[in-house]
Design a protein around this motif. Structure first.
Motif, PDB file in Angstrom:
ATOM      1  N   LEU A  11       0.825  -1.208   0.000  1.00 34.93           N
ATOM      2  CA  LEU A  11       0.000   0.000   0.000  1.00 34.93           C
ATOM      3  C   LEU A  11       0.861   1.261   0.000  1.00 34.93           C
ATOM      4  O   LEU A  11       0.539   2.238  -0.682  1.00 34.93           O
ATOM      5  CB  LEU A  11      -0.937  -0.015   1.204  1.00 34.93           C
ATOM      6  N   LYS A  12       1.942   1.255   0.760  1.00 33.50           N
ATOM      7  CA  LYS A  12       2.821   2.431   0.798  1.00 33.50           C
ATOM      8  C   LYS A  12       3.447   2.688  -0.566  1.00 33.50           C
ATOM      9  O   LYS A  12       3.566   3.842  -0.998  1.00 33.50           O
ATOM     10  CB  LYS A  12       3.914   2.226   1.845  1.00 33.50           C
ATOM     11  N   GLU A  13       3.850   1.630  -1.252  1.00 27.83           N
ATOM     12  CA  GLU A  13       4.433   1.790  -2.585  1.00 27.83           C
ATOM     13  C   GLU A  13       3.399   2.347  -3.564  1.00 27.83           C
ATOM     14  O   GLU A  13       3.705   3.213  -4.392  1.00 27.83           O
ATOM     15  CB  GLU A  13       4.966   0.448  -3.081  1.00 27.83           C
ATOM     16  N   LEU A  14       2.168   1.863  -3.445  1.00 29.50           N
ATOM     17  CA  LEU A  14       1.088   2.334  -4.310  1.00 29.50           C
ATOM     18  C   LEU A  14       0.777   3.810  -4.049  1.00 29.50           C
ATOM     19  O   LEU A  14       0.507   4.579  -4.971  1.00 29.50           O
ATOM     20  CB  LEU A  14      -0.161   1.482  -4.051  1.00 29.50           C
ATOM     21  N   ALA A  15       0.833   4.200  -2.773  1.00 31.74           N
ATOM     22  CA  ALA A  15       0.420   5.556  -2.389  1.00 31.74           C
ATOM     23  C   ALA A  15       1.505   6.603  -2.561  1.00 31.74           C
ATOM     24  O   ALA A  15       1.191   7.800  -2.652  1.00 31.74           O
ATOM     25  CB  ALA A  15      -0.038   5.552  -0.928  1.00 31.74           C
ATOM     26  N   ALA A  16       2.767   6.215  -2.593  1.00 30.22           N
ATOM     27  CA  ALA A  16       3.872   7.181  -2.547  1.00 30.22           C
ATOM     28  C   ALA A  16       3.766   8.292  -3.590  1.00 30.22           C
ATOM     29  O   ALA A  16       3.892   9.472  -3.239  1.00 30.22           O
ATOM     30  CB  ALA A  16       5.211   6.456  -2.662  1.00 30.22           C
ATOM     31  N   PRO A  17       3.535   7.996  -4.867  1.00 27.30           N
ATOM     32  CA  PRO A  17       3.469   9.098  -5.843  1.00 27.30           C
ATOM     33  C   PRO A  17       2.279  10.028  -5.617  1.00 27.30           C
ATOM     34  O   PRO A  17       2.369  11.234  -5.874  1.00 27.30           O
ATOM     35  CB  PRO A  17       3.371   8.382  -7.193  1.00 27.30           C
ATOM     36  N   ILE A  18       1.159   9.489  -5.126  1.00 28.13           N
ATOM     37  CA  ILE A  18      -0.005  10.336  -4.852  1.00 28.13           C
ATOM     38  C   ILE A  18       0.263  11.211  -3.640  1.00 28.13           C
ATOM     39  O   ILE A  18      -0.099  12.399  -3.619  1.00 28.13           O
ATOM     40  CB  ILE A  18      -1.266   9.484  -4.626  1.00 28.13           C
ATOM     41  N   LEU A  19       0.904  10.658  -2.624  1.00 25.82           N
ATOM     42  CA  LEU A  19       1.233  11.443  -1.443  1.00 25.82           C
ATOM     43  C   LEU A  19       2.145  12.610  -1.809  1.00 25.82           C
ATOM     44  O   LEU A  19       1.972  13.726  -1.307  1.00 25.82           O
ATOM     45  CB  LEU A  19       1.896  10.563  -0.387  1.00 25.82           C
ATOM     46  N   ASP A  20       3.100  12.370  -2.695  1.00 24.54           N
ATOM     47  CA  ASP A  20       3.981  13.452  -3.153  1.00 24.54           C
ATOM     48  C   ASP A  20       3.178  14.553  -3.847  1.00 24.54           C
ATOM     49  O   ASP A  20       3.428  15.748  -3.645  1.00 24.54           O
ATOM     50  CB  ASP A  20       5.044  12.906  -4.102  1.00 24.54           C
ATOM     51  N   LYS A  21       2.203  14.147  -4.675  1.00 23.67           N
ATOM     52  CA  LYS A  21       1.382  15.129  -5.378  1.00 23.67           C
ATOM     53  C   LYS A  21       0.486  15.890  -4.411  1.00 23.67           C
ATOM     54  O   LYS A  21       0.227  17.085  -4.614  1.00 23.67           O
ATOM     55  CB  LYS A  21       0.529  14.431  -6.441  1.00 23.67           C
ATOM     56  N   VAL A  22       0.014  15.223  -3.376  1.00 20.86           N
ATOM     57  CA  VAL A  22      -0.833  15.894  -2.386  1.00 20.86           C
ATOM     58  C   VAL A  22      -0.042  16.956  -1.638  1.00 20.86           C
ATOM     59  O   VAL A  22      -0.474  18.115  -1.523  1.00 20.86           O
ATOM     60  CB  VAL A  22      -1.436  14.862  -1.408  1.00 20.86           C
ATOM     61  N   THR A  23       1.125  16.602  -1.111  1.00 17.52           N
ATOM     62  CA  THR A  23       1.899  17.570  -0.328  1.00 17.52           C
ATOM     63  C   THR A  23       2.396  18.731  -1.192  1.00 17.52           C
ATOM     64  O   THR A  23       2.629  19.832  -0.676  1.00 17.52           O
ATOM     65  CB  THR A  23       3.088  16.897   0.369  1.00 17.52           C
TER      66      THR A  23
END
Length: 227
Positions: A11-23
């Motif tokens: 899940l962390k690998e899946l979320a990492a690029p989206i989290l970067d875009k959010v911040t």
């Protein structure tokens, strides 16, 4: 991803690029440097506290009721109370800070905007589908909130117009333990689910992380229903 890795890591690998875009989103960067229009912050706080957090609490309740393990029911049940208490704290704090921040007071009559309405409906549908779908849909809001609020607290301009709000918005050090509990629970759940159930959890998680970006975008653009 296969079942050979822990679900948390998948899940962390899946979320990492989206989290970067959010911040990196203009809403959050504008909060950090103080350039965010006050109307955008007011929109965010109202949509969050009047609509999204109550919908999240109800989805927690439905998912807790569907759990096959009492430990999962207890974890989600505690989060229901925590979510509603956080809602009340944020709404009261914003009302107290708004005059000093130069931001609008909240209008309790403002309806959910289209993006928030879709986000709330997603929580409702996922939690009514299955325990796996509900947990997958709920997990990003816990995890992203902690990551984003930490990022805000650590990287905001101390002289920013919004520094007082950023300090209030952070859920506190103790929230980290709740996040760890959710992520550890994901690993335990991942070992217990069938392949199809695990895929369902991951699929709902993947949709939910995109709603985290969409919520920031909605606060930034402040959409409304057409008249």
């Amino acid at each position: 991803m296969g079942r050979g890795i822990m679900l948390q890591e998948e899940l962390k690998e899946l979320a990492a690029p989206i989290l970067d875009k959010v911040t990196a989103h203009p809403f959050w960067s504008g909060l950090r440097d103080g350039s965010l229009p006050g109307e955008s912050l007011a929109h965010f706080v109202h949509q969050d506290t009047a609509h999204l957090l109550p919908a999240y609490a109800r989805a927690l309740a439905r998912t807790a009721a569907a759990a096959r393990d009492d430990a999962y029911t207890a974890l989600l049940g505690r989060s229901i109370t925590g979510t509603l208490e956080a809602r009340d704290k944020l709404r009261e704090a914003y009302g107290n800070l708004a005059p000093g921040l130069g931001t609008p007071q909240l209008d309790p009559q403002t309806p959910a905007d289209p993006a928030t309405h879709a986000h709330c409906s997603f929580f409702q549908a996922a939690s009514a589908t299955s325990f796996a779908a509900g947990f997958g849909a709920l997990l990003p809001m816990v995890w992203f909130n902690f990551q984003v609020s930490n990022h805000l607290l650590e990287r905001h301009d101390p002289g920013s117009r919004y520094a007082p709000w950023i300090e209030i918005y952070h859920p506190g050090e103790g929230y980290g333990y709740a996040v760890k509990a959710f992520m550890a629970t994901a690993d335990r759940i991942g070992e217990q689910l069938t392949g199809a159930e695990r895929a369902e959890l991951v699929d709902h998680f993947a949709v939910s992380i995109r709603y985290e970006w969409a919520f920031a975008e909605g606060a930034w653009s402040r959409p409304s229903w057409p008249l």
